[in-house]
Design a protein around this motif. Structure first.
Motif, PDB file in Angstrom:
ATOM      1  N   VAL A  70      54.913  44.573  42.903  1.00 15.14           N
ATOM      2  CA  VAL A  70      54.462  45.065  44.203  1.00 15.14           C
ATOM      3  C   VAL A  70      54.077  46.533  44.064  1.00 15.14           C
ATOM      4  CG1 VAL A  70      55.036  45.365  46.646  1.00 15.14           C
ATOM      5  CG2 VAL A  70      56.062  43.479  45.350  1.00 15.14           C
ATOM      6  N   THR A  71      52.860  46.895  44.462  1.00 16.46           N
ATOM      7  CA  THR A  71      52.409  48.278  44.339  1.00 16.46           C
ATOM      8  C   THR A  71      51.213  48.537  45.259  1.00 16.46           C
ATOM      9  OG1 THR A  71      51.636  49.972  42.782  1.00 16.46           O
ATOM     10  CG2 THR A  71      50.838  47.747  42.430  1.00 16.46           C
ATOM     11  N   ALA A  72      50.997  49.818  45.569  1.00 21.60           N
ATOM     12  CA  ALA A  72      49.809  50.232  46.318  1.00 21.60           C
ATOM     13  C   ALA A  72      48.749  50.806  45.388  1.00 21.60           C
ATOM     14  CB  ALA A  72      50.184  51.262  47.379  1.00 21.60           C
ATOM     15  N   TYR A  73      49.043  50.862  44.093  1.00 22.47           N
ATOM     16  CA  TYR A  73      48.076  51.413  43.145  1.00 22.47           C
ATOM     17  C   TYR A  73      46.988  50.386  42.859  1.00 22.47           C
ATOM     18  CZ  TYR A  73      50.376  55.823  42.144  1.00 22.47           C
ATOM     19  OH  TYR A  73      50.878  57.096  42.253  1.00 22.47           O
ATOM     20  N   PRO A  74      45.721  50.760  43.028  1.00 18.71           N
ATOM     21  CA  PRO A  74      44.633  49.777  42.912  1.00 18.71           C
ATOM     22  C   PRO A  74      44.414  49.255  41.504  1.00 18.71           C
ATOM     23  CG  PRO A  74      43.737  51.996  43.140  1.00 18.71           C
ATOM     24  CD  PRO A  74      45.215  52.105  43.376  1.00 18.71           C
ATOM     25  N   GLN A  75      44.974  49.943  40.494  1.00 18.05           N
ATOM     26  CA  GLN A  75      44.784  49.481  39.116  1.00 18.05           C
ATOM     27  C   GLN A  75      45.365  48.083  38.902  1.00 18.05           C
ATOM     28  OE1 GLN A  75      45.911  52.553  39.899  1.00 18.05           O
ATOM     29  NE2 GLN A  75      44.154  53.770  39.245  1.00 18.05           N
ATOM     30  N   MET A  76      46.458  47.749  39.591  1.00 15.75           N
ATOM     31  CA  MET A  76      47.026  46.418  39.408  1.00 15.75           C
ATOM     32  C   MET A  76      46.070  45.352  39.919  1.00 15.75           C
ATOM     33  SD  MET A  76      50.675  44.691  40.536  1.00 15.75           S
ATOM     34  CE  MET A  76      50.121  44.061  42.131  1.00 15.75           C
ATOM     35  N   VAL A  77      45.401  45.633  41.024  1.00 13.59           N
ATOM     36  CA  VAL A  77      44.429  44.677  41.551  1.00 13.59           C
ATOM     37  C   VAL A  77      43.280  44.507  40.563  1.00 13.59           C
ATOM     38  CG1 VAL A  77      42.849  44.160  43.453  1.00 13.59           C
ATOM     39  CG2 VAL A  77      45.033  45.284  43.918  1.00 13.59           C
ATOM     40  N   LEU A  78      42.820  45.608  39.998  1.00 21.14           N
ATOM     41  CA  LEU A  78      41.736  45.560  39.018  1.00 21.14           C
ATOM     42  C   LEU A  78      42.144  44.736  37.805  1.00 21.14           C
ATOM     43  CD1 LEU A  78      38.886  46.745  38.341  1.00 21.14           C
ATOM     44  CD2 LEU A  78      40.087  48.610  37.174  1.00 21.14           C
ATOM     45  N   ARG A  79      43.342  44.984  37.298  1.00 21.24           N
ATOM     46  CA  ARG A  79      43.815  44.263  36.116  1.00 21.24           C
ATOM     47  C   ARG A  79      44.096  42.791  36.444  1.00 21.24           C
ATOM     48  NH1 ARG A  79      43.718  45.963  31.067  1.00 21.24           N
ATOM     49  NH2 ARG A  79      45.758  45.050  30.664  1.00 21.24           N
ATOM     50  N   ALA A  80      44.656  42.544  37.611  1.00 20.92           N
ATOM     51  CA  ALA A  80      44.974  41.169  37.999  1.00 20.92           C
ATOM     52  C   ALA A  80      43.708  40.336  38.121  1.00 20.92           C
ATOM     53  CB  ALA A  80      45.748  41.154  39.309  1.00 20.92           C
ATOM     54  N   SER A  81      42.629  40.962  38.555  1.00 23.79           N
ATOM     55  CA  SER A  81      41.363  40.242  38.684  1.00 23.79           C
ATOM     56  C   SER A  81      40.909  39.720  37.325  1.00 23.79           C
ATOM     57  CB  SER A  81      40.300  41.166  39.277  1.00 23.79           C
ATOM     58  OG  SER A  81      40.681  41.607  40.574  1.00 23.79           O
ATOM     59  N   ALA A  82      41.193  40.471  36.265  1.00 24.51           N
ATOM     60  CA  ALA A  82      40.819  40.045  34.924  1.00 24.51           C
ATOM     61  C   ALA A  82      41.809  39.020  34.371  1.00 24.51           C
ATOM     62  CB  ALA A  82      40.743  41.255  34.003  1.00 24.51           C
ATOM     63  N   LEU A  83      43.091  39.174  34.727  1.00 26.95           N
ATOM     64  CA  LEU A  83      44.130  38.311  34.172  1.00 26.95           C
ATOM     65  C   LEU A  83      44.197  36.949  34.843  1.00 26.95           C
ATOM     66  CD1 LEU A  83      47.019  40.917  33.890  1.00 26.95           C
ATOM     67  CD2 LEU A  83      45.716  39.947  32.004  1.00 26.95           C
ATOM     68  N   ALA A  84      43.651  36.854  36.057  1.00 28.71           N
ATOM     69  CA  ALA A  84      43.777  35.611  36.826  1.00 28.71           C
ATOM     70  C   ALA A  84      43.188  34.426  36.069  1.00 28.71           C
ATOM     71  CB  ALA A  84      43.104  35.767  38.187  1.00 28.71           C
ATOM     72  N   GLY A  85      42.093  34.666  35.346  1.00 30.40           N
ATOM     73  CA  GLY A  85      41.461  33.571  34.610  1.00 30.40           C
ATOM     74  C   GLY A  85      42.141  33.227  33.308  1.00 30.40           C
ATOM     75  N   GLU A  86      43.168  33.962  32.933  1.00 29.74           N
ATOM     76  CA  GLU A  86      43.872  33.725  31.674  1.00 29.74           C
ATOM     77  C   GLU A  86      45.144  32.899  31.866  1.00 29.74           C
ATOM     78  OE1 GLU A  86      44.610  37.427  29.757  1.00 29.74           O
ATOM     79  OE2 GLU A  86      42.510  38.073  29.823  1.00 29.74           O
ATOM     80  N   GLY A  87      45.417  32.504  33.109  1.00 29.84           N
ATOM     81  CA  GLY A  87      46.594  31.690  33.370  1.00 29.84           C
ATOM     82  C   GLY A  87      47.901  32.433  33.327  1.00 29.84           C
ATOM     83  N   ARG A  88      47.868  33.758  33.426  1.00 33.48           N
ATOM     84  CA  ARG A  88      49.097  34.551  33.337  1.00 33.48           C
ATOM     85  C   ARG A  88      49.683  34.875  34.712  1.00 33.48           C
ATOM     86  NH1 ARG A  88      48.227  39.558  29.555  1.00 33.48           N
ATOM     87  NH2 ARG A  88      50.508  39.626  29.791  1.00 33.48           N
TER      88      ARG A  88
END
Length: 293
Positions: free
Chosen positions: A56-74
């Motif tokens: 849980v965070t308000a830092y936008p970097q997690m959203v940016l990284r999660a967008s890339a990781l979502a397709g990797e099944g992680r």
């Protein structure tokens, strides 16, 4: 078993949230950062190591990284039974760009002014007037706020944004910004309501921007191997009980329908300004490129 819970909530509610989670969910391995550099390091490196069961965070970097990781099944999808994003926020287009993400709350950015300020301050654009006095306070460069200001005002005011940026003072944390406004050292500031509403004896005031308080989402996501306790903690963060804590203790906008907002939010009819995920994520990229540390 992945039972790690990473909580980077706003500081005025993080301690209480951590305490309640530790009592109610003793199986959870709770970690929470104590400084902005730690929050930034976690968000910007999200996924480079093992992903916590719940982040849980308000830092936008997690959203940016999660967008890339979502397709990797992680990452895992949140449970279908969780309450949907409340209508006021969904109508702004704040539904996350990736299905694995959920908004837990929204931190509004508002304006604050010293009592000595005689210039008009009713909306964001007023800060860009050539004769608007400085300095204008803003949380420091280890938070997303200065980058949001530079990007957002560049779009709102074009070249006139330089009138604000050249007198932007991003040296102080919110508590000290509040004190510097009260003393008159800062004429105005971009700050959150928990601090902007606390002036005594008329030394300062909060100004809710006419075009809306800047909406900054606090986002959560689950790892694919998250233990059941992590899902239970996320459900609690979105429960009526905790959403009311967000409002009463944090002076933050709840993300769940049926929970009244704090006084100023209701008085202003939930008037929030959301610049969009594209701008939010561009700020994440800029902040990483600048290398604030």
């Amino acid at each position: 078993m992945n039972n790690r819970v990473y909580l980077a909530l706003p500081p005025n509610i993080m301690r209480r949230a951590r305490e309640i989670v530790s009592v109610r969910f003793p199986e959870a391995d709770i970690g929470a950062p104590d400084s902005h550099p730690e929050m930034f390091a976690f968000a910007s490196g999200f996924g480079e190591k093992a992903i916590p069961a719940l982040s849980v965070t308000a830092y936008p970097q997690m959203v940016l990284r999660a967008s890339a990781l979502a397709g990797e099944g992680r990452l895992a999808s949140p449970d279908a039974g969780l309450p949907p994003l409340r209508e006021e926020l969904a109508a702004l287009g704040m539904a996350p760009p990736v299905g694995a993400l959920r908004i837990v709350s929204v931190v509004p950015g508002v304006l604050a002014a010293a009592a000595s300020l005689t210039h008009r301050l009713e909306d964001w654009i007023d800060l860009c007037a050539p004769d608007f006095p400085g300095p204008v306070g803003c949380p420091p460069a280890d938070t997303p706020m200065p980058y949001l200001v530079e990007t957002l005002f560049g779009k709102l005011a074009g070249e006139e944004a330089q009138n604000l940026l050249k007198k932007l003072d991003a040296r102080s944390n919110p508590i000290d910004i509040n004190k510097r406004i009260a003393s008159g050292e800062l004429k105005a500031a971009l700050i959150i309501p928990a601090f902007a509403r606390t002036f005594r004896e008329g030394v300062g005031r909060m100004a809710w921007p006419k075009s809306g308080a800047l909406a900054i989402p606090v986002v959560a996501c689950l790892a694919a191997d998250a233990a059941p306790v992590a899902r239970a903690v996320l459900a609690w963060l979105l429960s009526d009980e905790f959403q009311r804590v967000i409002v009463s203790d944090g002076v933050i906008a709840p993300a769940v329908s049926g929970i009244p907002g704090f006084e100023e939010l209701e008085e202003n009819g939930w008037n929030l300004f959301w610049p969009g995920w594209d701008l939010f994520l561009s700020v994440a990229e800029t902040m990483c490129t600048v290398n604030v540390y």
